[in-house]
Structures are given as C-alpha cells and as structure tokens.
Scaffold this motif. Structure first.
Motif, PDB file in Angstrom:
ATOM      1  N   ALA A   1       0.830  -1.210   0.000  1.00 28.22           N
ATOM      2  CA  ALA A   1       0.000   0.000   0.000  1.00 28.22           C
ATOM      3  C   ALA A   1       0.864   1.259   0.000  1.00 28.22           C
ATOM      4  O   ALA A   1       0.547   2.248  -0.685  1.00 28.22           O
ATOM      5  CB  ALA A   1      -0.928  -0.010   1.215  1.00 28.22           C
ATOM      6  N   HIS A   2       1.964   1.237   0.746  1.00 25.26           N
ATOM      7  CA  HIS A   2       2.865   2.395   0.788  1.00 25.26           C
ATOM      8  C   HIS A   2       3.499   2.639  -0.578  1.00 25.26           C
ATOM      9  O   HIS A   2       3.650   3.794  -1.005  1.00 25.26           O
ATOM     10  CB  HIS A   2       3.943   2.155   1.839  1.00 25.26           C
ATOM     11  N   GLN A   3       3.865   1.574  -1.263  1.00 24.91           N
ATOM     12  CA  GLN A   3       4.437   1.718  -2.601  1.00 24.91           C
ATOM     13  C   GLN A   3       3.447   2.390  -3.548  1.00 24.91           C
ATOM     14  O   GLN A   3       3.805   3.303  -4.308  1.00 24.91           O
ATOM     15  CB  GLN A   3       4.825   0.342  -3.136  1.00 24.91           C
ATOM     16  N   LEU A   4       2.189   1.973  -3.498  1.00 25.66           N
ATOM     17  CA  LEU A   4       1.177   2.581  -4.360  1.00 25.66           C
ATOM     18  C   LEU A   4       0.891   4.022  -3.958  1.00 25.66           C
ATOM     19  O   LEU A   4       0.618   4.870  -4.817  1.00 25.66           O
ATOM     20  CB  LEU A   4      -0.105   1.748  -4.306  1.00 25.66           C
ATOM     21  N   GLU A   5       0.950   4.320  -2.662  1.00 22.19           N
ATOM     22  CA  GLU A   5       0.742   5.700  -2.217  1.00 22.19           C
ATOM     23  C   GLU A   5       1.842   6.621  -2.736  1.00 22.19           C
ATOM     24  O   GLU A   5       1.571   7.753  -3.161  1.00 22.19           O
ATOM     25  CB  GLU A   5       0.697   5.744  -0.690  1.00 22.19           C
ATOM     26  N   LEU A   6       3.086   6.148  -2.710  1.00 22.08           N
ATOM     27  CA  LEU A   6       4.183   6.955  -3.236  1.00 22.08           C
ATOM     28  C   LEU A   6       4.013   7.208  -4.728  1.00 22.08           C
ATOM     29  O   LEU A   6       4.234   8.329  -5.216  1.00 22.08           O
ATOM     30  CB  LEU A   6       5.520   6.255  -2.965  1.00 22.08           C
ATOM     31  N   LYS A   7       3.620   6.176  -5.463  1.00 20.27           N
ATOM     32  CA  LYS A   7       3.397   6.346  -6.896  1.00 20.27           C
ATOM     33  C   LYS A   7       2.249   7.317  -7.159  1.00 20.27           C
ATOM     34  O   LYS A   7       2.318   8.150  -8.069  1.00 20.27           O
ATOM     35  CB  LYS A   7       3.101   4.989  -7.538  1.00 20.27           C
TER      36      LYS A   7
ATOM     37  N   CYS B   1      -6.236  -4.390   6.478  1.00 19.63           N
ATOM     38  CA  CYS B   1      -5.413  -4.197   5.276  1.00 19.63           C
ATOM     39  C   CYS B   1      -6.274  -3.914   4.054  1.00 19.63           C
ATOM     40  O   CYS B   1      -5.881  -3.141   3.170  1.00 19.63           O
ATOM     41  CB  CYS B   1      -4.540  -5.430   5.044  1.00 19.63           C
ATOM     42  N   THR B   2      -7.456  -4.523   4.009  1.00 19.15           N
ATOM     43  CA  THR B   2      -8.366  -4.267   2.892  1.00 19.15           C
ATOM     44  C   THR B   2      -8.836  -2.819   2.887  1.00 19.15           C
ATOM     45  O   THR B   2      -8.906  -2.174   1.832  1.00 19.15           O
ATOM     46  CB  THR B   2      -9.575  -5.213   2.980  1.00 19.15           C
ATOM     47  N   LYS B   3      -9.147  -2.294   4.065  1.00 22.08           N
ATOM     48  CA  LYS B   3      -9.568  -0.892   4.144  1.00 22.08           C
ATOM     49  C   LYS B   3      -8.437   0.053   3.750  1.00 22.08           C
ATOM     50  O   LYS B   3      -8.668   1.065   3.074  1.00 22.08           O
ATOM     51  CB  LYS B   3     -10.049  -0.587   5.562  1.00 22.08           C
ATOM     52  N   GLU B   4      -7.226  -0.278   4.167  1.00 23.08           N
ATOM     53  CA  GLU B   4      -6.088   0.562   3.785  1.00 23.08           C
ATOM     54  C   GLU B   4      -5.871   0.534   2.277  1.00 23.08           C
ATOM     55  O   GLU B   4      -5.617   1.573   1.653  1.00 23.08           O
ATOM     56  CB  GLU B   4      -4.835   0.085   4.508  1.00 23.08           C
ATOM     57  N   MET B   5      -5.986  -0.648   1.681  1.00 20.19           N
ATOM     58  CA  MET B   5      -5.837  -0.749   0.232  1.00 20.19           C
ATOM     59  C   MET B   5      -6.993  -0.060  -0.486  1.00 20.19           C
ATOM     60  O   MET B   5      -6.813   0.504  -1.578  1.00 20.19           O
ATOM     61  CB  MET B   5      -5.764  -2.220  -0.174  1.00 20.19           C
ATOM     62  N   ALA B   6      -8.180  -0.076   0.126  1.00 21.92           N
ATOM     63  CA  ALA B   6      -9.322   0.620  -0.476  1.00 21.92           C
ATOM     64  C   ALA B   6      -9.088   2.128  -0.510  1.00 21.92           C
ATOM     65  O   ALA B   6      -9.504   2.809  -1.461  1.00 21.92           O
ATOM     66  CB  ALA B   6     -10.597   0.288   0.291  1.00 21.92           C
ATOM     67  N   GLU B   7      -8.433   2.670   0.521  1.00 14.00           N
ATOM     68  CA  GLU B   7      -8.099   4.095   0.513  1.00 14.00           C
ATOM     69  C   GLU B   7      -7.129   4.426  -0.616  1.00 14.00           C
ATOM     70  O   GLU B   7      -7.253   5.461  -1.278  1.00 14.00           O
ATOM     71  CB  GLU B   7      -7.489   4.484   1.863  1.00 14.00           C
TER      72      GLU B   7
END
Length: 341
Positions: free
Chosen positions: A137-143, A227-233
């Motif tokens: 999730a952090h990798q996708l947030e940075l992108k 983790c699902t909620k975090e990925m949903a964000e």
C-alpha cells in the motif's frame, strides 16, 4: 523474527531453493524476480508458509523468518532486439530494495524499537503479513503522490497553453495512472480472495498449528479487513486521480473543439467574402465585354453599375455573415421556432 536483516547473494540453484524452503517447483514462478507478475497473489500453504507475490515484492513467510527475494542490480536483461536495458533493470532492482528496506524499518519500529513485542499477541507470521501488505500500500501511495504532482504540472501547462508536448505528457500520464489503478485493484482483490476462504485464513497460523474450527480465524480476519480498508483508501486516491485526468482530457477536448469551430467559422467567412467578390467580378466581366449594350454613352453609367454592384456585393456578404452567426449561435431555449435558413 528478532528484527535482524541478513543478506545472501546468489546465484542460487533452483533445486536447492525448493529443498531449503520446502517449495514445489511451480512455487518458484511466484518468487522468481525474473518473471513479471501482472496478477498479485497471496498463496497460503497449510501450516507451511505464506507466499506474497506482488509487483515489486516477493516474500516467503515461515514460522520464524521472512525471506525477501530481490533481483541483483548488476544483472542485465536482454530484450528480443538484443539491446541491454540496464537502466530499466536497475530501476526495478532499486524498487525491490526500497520495499524490503521499508518493511525492515517498519517491522523494527513497530515491534522491536517501540517494545510492542510483549504487548501485541499476534504471532510472527501475522505481523510480517501486516507489514508486507502495508508495504504494498505504501508503494502505491508513493506512486500516486508522484503522479499527482505530475498531473498538477500538466494541468497548469494545459490551461495556460495547449501544445503537442502537453498533450503527449497527458497521454503518458493517463497510461501510468491506468496501470497503477489496475495494480491497486488486483492487489485489493488478492486480499479479498484470501478473506473469502476460511481454509486459507486458518492456514495462515504457522506458529499455532493446532487443529482449528472452520470459523476460528478471528485474528487473521480482523488483520485482513484492516489491510483491505487501507488498500481501499489507496484505490480511492488512484481512482480520484484517474477521474481528474479524464476531466482535464475532456476539458482539453472541449477547448480544442472550440478552437476548431472558430477556425471553421473564419474559413466560412472568408468563403462568403470571396463569393461576394466573385459575384462583383461577374458583373464587371459582363459590362467589360466589347459588345454594344446601349449605355456606353451614358455619362453616369459607370457610377451606376459600380454602385449597384458594390451594393449587391455588400448585401450578399452581410446576409451571409448574419445567417452564419445565427447558425453558430447556441441557445438552450428559443422562444421562436423559426427556421434560421
């Protein structure tokens, strides 16, 4: 498990890797960094290991350790054309290394430095599962943050002056956003797939491998739901960015259509004016013939013909321009339904 990071450099024999980590030969495809993973998966082997196979994260979680597989930055890929794409491969290797470093630092900060080891009762495999999913999730947030900054620059350039360069950058940005949006959707689906199978959630207990009831997986279920909620964000952020890109694309399309309409209107005006002058030239050509017409000796014949021709020409051009403006004028409501032609 104790927060220590050990680095082992290859090359490694595939048979030795299978024997050392109790893997099947088909499992090597999920941890092999030479293979591009388009569909992320979380593979759970009952009381043996948990395999995370994501775009820039390949991890194998066992009862007392987590093994991360990272490509070497010195390795060179050869494409079908035989060109050595060293820059692309080094970028991929650095992305793997950043994710492993982030997972290592996050684990030590959360469970070692902050002394949560005695407070948090989660077993090691669930801790590292949470760390791995947060790393993705952090990798996708940075992108997403990088793409958002790039989008703001392109939007300012597009609203200031639309050029071929800005259109090309917008097309490339749209391609990147769509790619990471698909990756976020697939990562979210990978977590939901494990969450939908009770056997997989029970199999994620590696430390406590006692026989459990089919619904005895509350701890794993709560972890995966978080983790699902975090990925949903993350998905929502990328979806908002994708919608913004499509909005600016539509706005640029409207602007270009407006400019095109103005150019077409200008072209029609020129054609109307040229047609009017053509009619005037036709009248002048008729009276310019060397034929007798009876008004050669009239003292005011020249002024009469020139004036009438000019009036006819001006009237034709004026009527054409007025009807053109009536045609291109857009009205949401017209009280009179008269034909504009």
């Amino acid at each position: 498990k104790d927060g220590a990071l050990q680095v082992h450099r290859g090359p490694f024999d595939r048979a030795q890797v299978c024997q050392q980590y109790s893997l099947e030969p088909r499992d090597l495809q999920k941890i092999d960094t030479d293979i591009i993973i388009n569909v992320p998966t979380i593979d759970v082997r009952q009381n043996r290991f948990i395999c995370f196979s994501f775009r820039r994260l390949r991890s194998l979680v066992q009862v007392d350790r987590s093994i991360f597989f990272v490509p070497s930055a010195e390795k060179i890929l050869r494409g079908s054309s035989g060109i050595k794409d060293t820059i692309h491969w080094e970028r991929i290797a650095r992305a793997y290394q950043r994710n492993v470093r982030y997972a290592y630092e996050l684990y030590n900060k959360r469970f070692i430095t902050d002394q949560l080891n005695n407070i948090d009762l989660m077993p090691f495999e669930l801790r590292i599962t949470e760390i791995n999913l947060e790393t993705v999730a952090h990798q996708l947030e940075l992108k997403t943050t990088g793409l958002l900054n790039e989008f703001r620059q392109i939007r300012e350039q597009a609203y200031t002056c639309i050029t071929l360069g800005s259109l090309r950058e917008l097309a490339l940005l749209k391609e990147k956003v769509d790619k990471y949006k698909r990756h976020a959707d697939l990562s979210h689906e990978a977590i939901l797939e494990v969450l939908a199978h009770n056997e997989d959630m029970i199999g994620m207990y590696l430390t406590d491998n006692r026989k459990r009831d089919i619904a005895d997986h509350t701890q794993v279920e709560l972890l995966l739901e978080a983790c699902t909620k975090e990925m949903a964000e993350v998905r929502r952020s990328i979806s908002d960015l994708s919608n913004s890109v499509r909005t600016i694309e539509s706005a640029i399309g409207f602007i270009l259509n407006a400019v095109l309409n103005e150019l077409l209107t200008f072209e029609i005006k020129i054609n109307i004016i040229m047609m009017g002058f053509g009619i005037g030239a036709f009248i002048a050509g008729i009276y310019g013939m060397n034929l007798l017409n009876g008004i050669e000796q009239a003292p005011y014949a020249f002024y009469a013909v020139a004036g009438s021709g000019f009036c006819f020409l001006s009237g034709f051009i004026s009527i054409g321009i007025i009807r053109l403006f009536r045609y291109i004028k857009v009205r949401l409501h017209r009280s009179n339904k008269t034909d504009i032609f």
